[in-house]
Design a protein around this motif. Structure first.
Motif, PDB file in Angstrom:
ATOM      1  N   HIS A  17       0.836  -1.204   0.000  1.00 35.99           N
ATOM      2  CA  HIS A  17       0.000   0.000   0.000  1.00 35.99           C
ATOM      3  C   HIS A  17       0.875   1.260   0.000  1.00 35.99           C
ATOM      4  N   VAL A  18       1.960   1.231   0.764  1.00 34.18           N
ATOM      5  CA  VAL A  18       2.892   2.362   0.813  1.00 34.18           C
ATOM      6  C   VAL A  18       3.492   2.607  -0.568  1.00 34.18           C
ATOM      7  N   GLU A  19       3.963   1.548  -1.208  1.00 33.62           N
ATOM      8  CA  GLU A  19       4.575   1.680  -2.540  1.00 33.62           C
ATOM      9  C   GLU A  19       3.555   2.134  -3.582  1.00 33.62           C
ATOM     10  N   GLN A  20       2.379   1.541  -3.523  1.00 38.38           N
ATOM     11  CA  GLN A  20       1.330   1.858  -4.488  1.00 38.38           C
ATOM     12  C   GLN A  20       0.939   3.333  -4.436  1.00 38.38           C
ATOM     13  N   ASN A  21       0.915   3.879  -3.214  1.00 38.46           N
ATOM     14  CA  ASN A  21       0.488   5.267  -3.038  1.00 38.46           C
ATOM     15  C   ASN A  21       1.659   6.234  -2.872  1.00 38.46           C
ATOM     16  N   GLU A  22       2.872   5.720  -3.048  1.00 36.89           N
ATOM     17  CA  GLU A  22       4.093   6.527  -3.050  1.00 36.89           C
ATOM     18  C   GLU A  22       4.228   7.416  -1.812  1.00 36.89           C
ATOM     19  N   PHE A  23       4.079   6.831  -0.639  1.00 40.47           N
ATOM     20  CA  PHE A  23       4.287   7.563   0.601  1.00 40.47           C
ATOM     21  C   PHE A  23       5.782   7.750   0.826  1.00 40.47           C
ATOM     22  N   GLU A  24       6.172   8.928   1.283  1.00 37.75           N
ATOM     23  CA  GLU A  24       7.580   9.211   1.549  1.00 37.75           C
ATOM     24  C   GLU A  24       7.989   8.603   2.889  1.00 37.75           C
ATOM     25  N   MET A  25       9.181   8.020   2.909  1.00 44.23           N
ATOM     26  CA  MET A  25       9.671   7.358   4.116  1.00 44.23           C
ATOM     27  C   MET A  25       9.806   8.344   5.278  1.00 44.23           C
ATOM     28  N   LEU A  44       8.282  -6.745   7.118  1.00 43.65           N
ATOM     29  CA  LEU A  44       8.596  -8.175   7.100  1.00 43.65           C
ATOM     30  C   LEU A  44       7.754  -8.979   8.083  1.00 43.65           C
ATOM     31  N   GLN A  45       7.020  -8.292   8.952  1.00 39.34           N
ATOM     32  CA  GLN A  45       6.243  -8.957   9.993  1.00 39.34           C
ATOM     33  C   GLN A  45       4.929  -9.514   9.446  1.00 39.34           C
ATOM     34  N   LYS A  46       4.639 -10.744   9.812  1.00 42.82           N
ATOM     35  CA  LYS A  46       3.352 -11.363   9.436  1.00 42.82           C
ATOM     36  C   LYS A  46       2.223 -10.739  10.254  1.00 42.82           C
ATOM     37  N   ASP A  47       2.508 -10.435  11.516  1.00 39.23           N
ATOM     38  CA  ASP A  47       1.529  -9.843  12.436  1.00 39.23           C
ATOM     39  C   ASP A  47       2.125  -8.589  13.060  1.00 39.23           C
ATOM     40  N   LEU A  48       1.259  -7.655  13.423  1.00 35.39           N
ATOM     41  CA  LEU A  48       1.685  -6.442  14.114  1.00 35.39           C
ATOM     42  C   LEU A  48       0.758  -6.195  15.296  1.00 35.39           C
ATOM     43  N   PRO A  49       1.255  -5.563  16.363  1.00 32.67           N
ATOM     44  CA  PRO A  49       0.377  -5.215  17.486  1.00 32.67           C
ATOM     45  C   PRO A  49      -0.739  -4.273  17.017  1.00 32.67           C
ATOM     46  N   THR A  50      -1.868  -4.343  17.676  1.00 34.35           N
ATOM     47  CA  THR A  50      -3.025  -3.548  17.240  1.00 34.35           C
ATOM     48  C   THR A  50      -2.762  -2.051  17.279  1.00 34.35           C
ATOM     49  N   ASN A  51      -2.002  -1.572  18.272  1.00 32.54           N
ATOM     50  CA  ASN A  51      -1.738  -0.128  18.323  1.00 32.54           C
ATOM     51  C   ASN A  51      -0.900   0.316  17.130  1.00 32.54           C
ATOM     52  N   VAL A  52       0.007  -0.529  16.669  1.00 28.63           N
ATOM     53  CA  VAL A  52       0.825  -0.219  15.493  1.00 28.63           C
ATOM     54  C   VAL A  52      -0.039  -0.289  14.233  1.00 28.63           C
ATOM     55  N   LEU A  53      -0.871  -1.313  14.148  1.00 31.91           N
ATOM     56  CA  LEU A  53      -1.750  -1.452  12.987  1.00 31.91           C
ATOM     57  C   LEU A  53      -2.733  -0.281  12.897  1.00 31.91           C
ATOM     58  N   LEU A  54      -3.184   0.198  14.036  1.00 35.45           N
ATOM     59  CA  LEU A  54      -4.071   1.360  14.057  1.00 35.45           C
ATOM     60  C   LEU A  54      -3.357   2.590  13.507  1.00 35.45           C
ATOM     61  N   ARG A  55      -2.111   2.780  13.886  1.00 33.36           N
ATOM     62  CA  ARG A  55      -1.342   3.926  13.373  1.00 33.36           C
ATOM     63  C   ARG A  55      -1.162   3.817  11.852  1.00 33.36           C
ATOM     64  N   TRP A  56      -0.848   2.622  11.369  1.00 33.93           N
ATOM     65  CA  TRP A  56      -0.721   2.422   9.919  1.00 33.93           C
ATOM     66  C   TRP A  56      -2.051   2.727   9.227  1.00 33.93           C
ATOM     67  N   LYS A  58      -4.405   4.732  10.161  1.00 34.57           N
ATOM     68  CA  LYS A  58      -4.620   6.184  10.139  1.00 34.57           C
ATOM     69  C   LYS A  58      -3.740   6.853   9.092  1.00 34.57           C
ATOM     70  N   LEU A  59      -2.464   6.502   9.093  1.00 38.26           N
ATOM     71  CA  LEU A  59      -1.521   7.125   8.167  1.00 38.26           C
ATOM     72  C   LEU A  59      -1.893   6.860   6.712  1.00 38.26           C
ATOM     73  N   LEU A  60      -2.177   5.606   6.409  1.00 29.40           N
ATOM     74  CA  LEU A  60      -2.441   5.221   5.019  1.00 29.40           C
ATOM     75  C   LEU A  60      -3.908   5.355   4.629  1.00 29.40           C
ATOM     76  N   GLN A  61      -4.743   5.734   5.600  1.00 28.20           N
ATOM     77  CA  GLN A  61      -6.182   5.894   5.380  1.00 28.20           C
ATOM     78  C   GLN A  61      -6.781   4.645   4.741  1.00 28.20           C
ATOM     79  N   TYR A  62      -6.464   3.512   5.378  1.00 25.96           N
ATOM     80  CA  TYR A  62      -6.954   2.217   4.915  1.00 25.96           C
ATOM     81  C   TYR A  62      -7.211   1.352   6.145  1.00 25.96           C
ATOM     82  N   ASP A  63      -8.346   0.690   6.189  1.00 21.34           N
ATOM     83  CA  ASP A  63      -8.730  -0.121   7.343  1.00 21.34           C
ATOM     84  C   ASP A  63      -8.117  -1.522   7.233  1.00 21.34           C
ATOM     85  N   PHE A  64      -6.914  -1.681   7.786  1.00 23.49           N
ATOM     86  CA  PHE A  64      -6.250  -2.981   7.743  1.00 23.49           C
ATOM     87  C   PHE A  64      -6.936  -3.996   8.650  1.00 23.49           C
ATOM     88  N   PHE A  65      -7.702  -3.540   9.615  1.00 26.38           N
ATOM     89  CA  PHE A  65      -8.431  -4.452  10.497  1.00 26.38           C
ATOM     90  C   PHE A  65      -9.523  -5.196   9.725  1.00 26.38           C
TER      91      PHE A  65
END
Length: 143
Positions: A17-25, A44-56, A58-65
């Motif tokens: 999603h980051v690459e597709q939408n060209e988000f700057e590092m 590289l992580q298969k799973d991420l903690p929910t607080n980290v996934l929530l931040r992603w 918000k940042l990417l404006q995509y509901d990964f949940f």
């Protein structure tokens, strides 16, 4: 990237999603409060903690949940009506109760692709995913 709901790798989905939408590092690092190396490790992580996934999310404006919700809709065993009624009589849960049969467009597309490609018959789809016959036939007619 095709969504494989039986084998969810959230890090690679985020990276895609980051690459597709060209988000700057630099923007990502600042928002996530992480170094570039830590971000690369998250990819590289298969799973991420929910607080980290929530931040992603918000940042990417995509509901990964929702990916996990779709998994539950398709693969989690459904309670029988008797179980559901008995549970309601026994006690009320403090957690919100959700209806299981909410189908997103991705779920509908996934099911229809199974039928159209011959990977599953209509009967197999109805039995395996607990989709009512009328619902499946409406989807086939509509889409």
């Amino acid at each position: 990237m095709a969504l494989d709901l039986k084998n969810i790798h959230i890090g690679s989905m985020i990276h895609s999603h980051v690459e597709q939408n060209e988000f700057e590092m630099t923007r990502i690092c600042k928002f996530m409060r992480s170094s570039e190396t830590e971000i690369e490790v998250m990819y590289l992580q298969k799973d991420l903690p929910t607080n980290v996934l929530l931040r992603w999310s918000k940042l990417l404006q995509y509901d990964f949940f929702r990916v996990y919700s779709q998994y539950l809709i398709l693969f989690a065993p459904q309670k029988s009506n008797i179980q559901s009624i008995k549970q309601k009589e026994d006690k009320k849960s403090a957690l919100p109760q959700f209806r299981k049969n909410l189908y997103t467009q991705e779920i509908i597309d996934f099911i229809l692709e199974l039928v159209r490609t011959g990977k599953r018959t209509k009967k197999q789809v109805m039995e395996e995913y607990n989709i009512p016959k009328s619902t499946l036939y409406k989807w086939l007619e509509k889409y």
